[in-house]
Write an enzyme that holds these catalytic residues in place. Structure first.
Site, short mmCIF file in Angstrom:
data_model
loop_
_atom_site.label_atom_id
_atom_site.label_comp_id
_atom_site.label_asym_id
_atom_site.label_seq_id
_atom_site.Cartn_x
_atom_site.Cartn_y
_atom_site.Cartn_z
CD GLU A 79 -8.89 4.47 -1.44
OE1 GLU A 79 -9.79 4.22 -0.63
OE2 GLU A 79 -7.97 5.27 -1.19
CG ASP A 138 -2.23 0.58 1.08
OD1 ASP A 138 -2.30 1.69 0.53
OD2 ASP A 138 -3.22 -0.05 1.50
CG HIS A 150 -9.01 -0.95 4.61
ND1 HIS A 150 -8.80 -1.02 3.24
CD2 HIS A 150 -8.54 0.25 5.01
CE1 HIS A 150 -8.20 0.09 2.85
NE2 HIS A 150 -8.03 0.88 3.90
CG ASP A 151 -11.36 2.48 3.63
OD1 ASP A 151 -10.87 2.52 4.77
OD2 ASP A 151 -10.72 2.74 2.59
#
Ligand code: GLC
Ligand code: CA
Length: 533
Positions: A264, A99, A325-326
């Protein structure tokens, strides 16, 4: 058809490292823990692992606030642990994706400490500093994700700095060439160590309006929504100049063989696909979150697949995501029965699928007691259901204490049903959702039609979405997904003599031969191999 690359053919698996496996009983997952579980990932059949940030961080946003881009936080291990993990990932023929968080650093990053130390500091311009408005207030109306103004006043130097997220996450100034160079050096640091690519955090936010114009109000905003939604992010996001930056990042990756750049990006399709770049020189995979953002309804899903396929530029490789994860857990958003249908959709659509850890177990959002809330968003804007902890809970591995995740006290609670909903017990059940995921991934790997073939929409009727996947050298596959709760009859295409069931989400129809038509049970998905007349 050209031979597909690993990131086109393969399946990506996202690990939230705090929650995968703890190896030292501090209740927090770590790199050594991930290493212990690589055989699980290999057995699941995924091809690449993306791990959320593991760099040194004060953890204000759990690693998305980075204080050193070229090291590992002691919570997760050391650089040596990272190298060992990477070597063992590669030894299994898997890929490792890191990431990369370029939009902002931690307020504790030495660059920011320098930048805020004085207006004359050479790194002052590495961040976004502006004078107060005439009334002493913030320079404009921009809001922060996770609540409050996007501007924080620094009394010592008399200016405000901008942060798209927490005030502990100051935004870097990507118009500054020194910042760009320093960040490309970070990419090279990890590429030289052998990582196979990056998922780039909030890629569409990197460049801000040169004139810092106010964002317009969002007339659709409602009080139960996050405060940031009050404004349309017109001037703080998706600025045209960002594309040159993405192209530069890509150019860095292109000096290495076979690496992937994933972005993203939460934008409507038209603007999203611009991130492939003119001439395919930006992100390989701008994350496509349409399955997260669209209502779980057959017509709507069929439409977004068609719209996405139509929007892709020539040479742009598609991708699909069900969760991360969001976001809320897929099994909670659409219910457990439909989570199996979603798995089949994700793994039969054209384009690279990304799985979120635990979704293969049908994990649901876990209720977090008030005294165990971790996520800063929930703390800043409580009670609106914005908190992300419920989808970040520990991976349940077996029926032992804390489901085998930790010998200590887990940083977030486990799913309440962890004694039965865990890897060991689902792996032993040939009809479990985990068994379904394994079968789907294996089928996708075996069939070029699934990993590389064309997508052909069929007529979607009622709650059943049907489509074909076609490949010039292999049998056509028909996928029928019942997004509703009642039995539906589906007709075979006119040119089909008969079809054979390769897989049902219920895992109980292998080899069944159908002619003319077939039934799809409530919340059932079926993949059939068609024999042409
Ligand atoms: C991205 C991450 C999210 C993080 C935010 C700020 O959206 O996925 O978890 O909080 O960026 O870095
Ligand atoms: Ca640990």
């Amino acid at each position: 058809m050209a031979e597909a690359l690993w990131w086109q053919r393969g399946v990506i698996y996202q690990i939230y490292p705090r929650s995968f496996q703890d190896s030292n009983a501090d209740g927090i997952g770590d790199l050594a823990g991930i290493r212990q579980r690589l055989d699980y990932l290999w057995g699941l059949g995924v091809d690449a692992v993306w791990i959320s940030p593991v760099y040194p961080s004060p953890m204000a946003d759990f690693g998305y606030d980075i204080a050193d881009y070229c090291d590992i936080d002691p919570i997760f291990g050391r650089l040596g642990d990272f190298d060992r993990l990477l070597a063992e990932v590669h030894a299994r023929g898997l890929k490792l994706i890191l990431d990369f968080v370029p939009n902002h650093t931690s307020e504790q990053h030495p660059w920011f400490l320098e930048s805020r130390s004085s207006r004359q500091n050479p790194k002052r311009d590495w961040y976004i500093w502006r004078d107060p408005a005439p009334d002493g207030g913030p320079p404009n109306n921009w809001l922060a994700n996770f609540g409050g103004s996007g501007w924080t006043f620094d009394g010592a130097t008399g200016q405000y700095y901008y942060h798209a997220f927490l005030q502990q996450q100051p935004d870097l100034n990507w118009r500054n060439p020194e910042v760009r160079k320093a960040m490309y050096d970070v990419l090279r640091f990890w590429l030289d160590r052998g990582v196979d690519g990056f998922r780039v955090d909030v890629l569409w936010l990197l460049i801000k309006d040169e004139q810092f114009r106010d964002n317009p109000p969002n007339p659709a905003w409602q009080p139960h929504q996050a405060a940031i939604e009050r404004l349309v992010q017109r001037y703080s996001a998706d600025r045209p100049e960002v594309h040159a930056v993405v192209a530069e990042m890509r150019a860095v990756l292109d000096t290495y063989a076979d690496r992937v750049l994933i972005g993203e990006i939460y934008l409507p399709l038209k603007w999203l696909v611009a991130y492939y770049g003119k001439g395919m020189n930006e992100a390989h995979l701008p994350f496509n979150f349409q399955l997260i953002l669209t209502a779980w309804e057959a017509q709507a899903i069929a439409r977004i697949v068609a719209d996405y396929e139509a929007a892709l530029p020539p040479g742009g490789w598609p991708n699909w995501v069900l969760g991360n994860h969001d976001q809320k857990r897929i099994a909670s958003r659409i219910g457990r029965p439909q989570a199996r249908v979603a798995a089949m959709l994700l793994l039969t659509l054209r384009g690279t699928p990304t799985l979120y850890y635990g979704d293969e177990l049908g994990l649901e959002n876990v209720a977090i007691p008030a005294d165990r809330v971790q996520d800063p968003w929930e703390k800043n804007e409580p009670g609106l259901g914005l908190g992300r902890d419920p989808a970040r809970t520990p991976m349940p591995w077996d029926a032992s204490q804390n489901a085998g995740f930790t010998a200590g006290f887990p940083w977030l609670p486990l799913n309440p049903d962890h004694t039965t909903r865990n890897v060991a017990s689902l792996a032993a059940d040939p009809h479990s959702i985990l068994s379904l995921y394994r079968r789907l991934i294996a089928l996708r790997r075996d069939r070029a039609t699934l990993h590389s073939g064309n997508y052909v929409a069929s007529h979607t009727e009622g709650d059943v979405m049907t489509f074909e996947r076609r490949h010039d050298q292999e049998p056509t596959l028909l996928v029928a997904l019942n997004l509703g709760g009642s039995l539906q009859r589906v007709a075979l295409p006119d040119d089909a003599k008969e079809a054979r069931v390769l897989l049902s989400t219920e895992l109980d129809r292998d080899g069944e031969v159908v002619r003319a038509g077939f039934d799809v049970r409530p919340a059932e998905g079926i993949i059939l191999e068609i024999s042409q007349t």
